[in-house]
Motif scaffolding. Structure first.
Motif, PDB file in Angstrom:
ATOM      1  N   UNK A   1       5.536   8.393  10.282  1.00 17.09           N
ATOM      2  CA  UNK A   1       6.835   8.525  10.835  1.00 17.09           C
ATOM      3  C   UNK A   1       7.797   8.766   9.762  1.00 17.09           C
ATOM      4  N   UNK A   2       8.936   9.640   9.976  1.00 14.82           N
ATOM      5  CA  UNK A   2       9.721   9.913   8.908  1.00 14.82           C
ATOM      6  C   UNK A   2      11.030   9.513   9.210  1.00 14.82           C
TER       7      UNK A   2
ATOM      8  N   UNK B   1       0.974  -1.040  -0.088  1.00 12.24           N
ATOM      9  CA  UNK B   1      -0.127  -0.059  -0.092  1.00 12.24           C
ATOM     10  C   UNK B   1       0.773   1.214  -0.075  1.00 12.24           C
ATOM     11  N   UNK B   2       0.080   2.421  -0.178  1.00 10.53           N
ATOM     12  CA  UNK B   2       0.822   3.801  -0.303  1.00 10.53           C
ATOM     13  C   UNK B   2      -0.076   4.526   0.961  1.00 10.53           C
ATOM     14  N   UNK B   3       0.481   4.520   2.138  1.00 14.19           N
ATOM     15  CA  UNK B   3      -0.209   5.354   3.194  1.00 14.19           C
ATOM     16  C   UNK B   3      -0.226   6.992   2.853  1.00 14.19           C
ATOM     17  N   UNK B   4      -1.474   7.373   3.205  1.00 13.28           N
ATOM     18  CA  UNK B   4      -1.629   8.850   2.879  1.00 13.28           C
ATOM     19  C   UNK B   4      -1.808   9.563   4.379  1.00 13.28           C
ATOM     20  N   UNK B   5      -1.061  10.662   4.564  1.00 19.19           N
ATOM     21  CA  UNK B   5      -1.212  11.385   5.807  1.00 19.19           C
ATOM     22  C   UNK B   5      -1.589  12.690   5.442  1.00 19.19           C
TER      23      UNK B   5
ATOM     24  N   UNK C   1      17.156   4.941  12.398  1.00 20.40           N
ATOM     25  CA  UNK C   1      17.783   6.419  12.314  1.00 20.40           C
ATOM     26  C   UNK C   1      17.852   6.925  10.754  1.00 20.40           C
ATOM     27  N   UNK C   2      17.464   5.839   9.780  1.00 20.93           N
ATOM     28  CA  UNK C   2      17.227   6.183   8.648  1.00 20.93           C
ATOM     29  C   UNK C   2      16.205   6.988   8.165  1.00 20.93           C
ATOM     30  N   UNK C   3      16.254   7.867   7.383  1.00 20.17           N
ATOM     31  CA  UNK C   3      15.190   8.815   6.742  1.00 20.17           C
ATOM     32  C   UNK C   3      14.156   7.979   5.923  1.00 20.17           C
ATOM     33  N   UNK C   4      12.880   7.827   6.178  1.00 21.07           N
ATOM     34  CA  UNK C   4      11.708   7.238   5.198  1.00 21.07           C
ATOM     35  C   UNK C   4      11.425   7.963   3.997  1.00 21.07           C
TER      36      UNK C   4
END
Length: 156
Positions: free
Chosen positions: A127-128, A88-92, A133-136
């Motif tokens: 979450x980013x 999926x592709x979550x949408x925030x 500690x890696x960037x999402x």
């Protein structure tokens, strides 16, 4: 509308792939967020192309329901009773901005049963940064871009 505010998700049910390792035929889909475009394969073993499109419209309406909402676009699902994961592709949504991530819902890690009619219930808060500690990876678009896309007569 600027290029960064372009959004679309489409499924070509006419061009099918038949992978011997999959449960059935797969349709080719494309998601576009701004200048980013990615192709995906959607299993047609559990849902039809129309089921995906209906789910995407429900996901959009979920975002429209509140200025601070979580939703998701399912891009490949097999029977949740016998599968391990859903793509999926979550949408925030945060106000008029929408942040989009690519994700996998691991069904055996859920505390409640997965509901294909409300898949966003299985998506966690935005979450980013990963646990390591890696960037999402994340893209952003606007509600106006989603409105423009989903208000078209038919999502393909």
């Amino acid at each position: 509308m600027s290029k960064s505010e372009v959004f679309s998700i489409e499924l070509d049910a006419e061009t099918l792939f038949r992978d011997p390792d999959s449960e059935g035929p797969e349709a080719v889909g494309t998601i576009r967020i701004g200048e980013f475009t990615e192709a995906f394969r959607a299993s047609l073993a559990y849902w039809s192309a129309d089921d995906y499109r209906r789910s995407w419209r429900l996901a959009y309406h979920r975002l429209e329901s509140a200025d601070d909402a979580i939703s998701c676009l399912i891009t490949s699902i097999t029977d949740p009773a016998t599968s391990n994961f859903v793509f999926c592709w979550p949408l925030y949504r945060e106000g008029e901005q929408v942040f989009v991530q690519n994700s996998v819902i691991f069904l055996d890690e859920l505390t409640e049963a997965f509901d294909p009619e409300a898949p966003w219930a299985s998506v966690g808060p935005r979450e980013t940064i990963t646990e390591d500690g890696d960037e999402i990876s994340e893209w952003h678009t606007s509600m106006d871009a989603l409105r423009a896309f989903f208000r078209r007569p038919a999502v393909r």
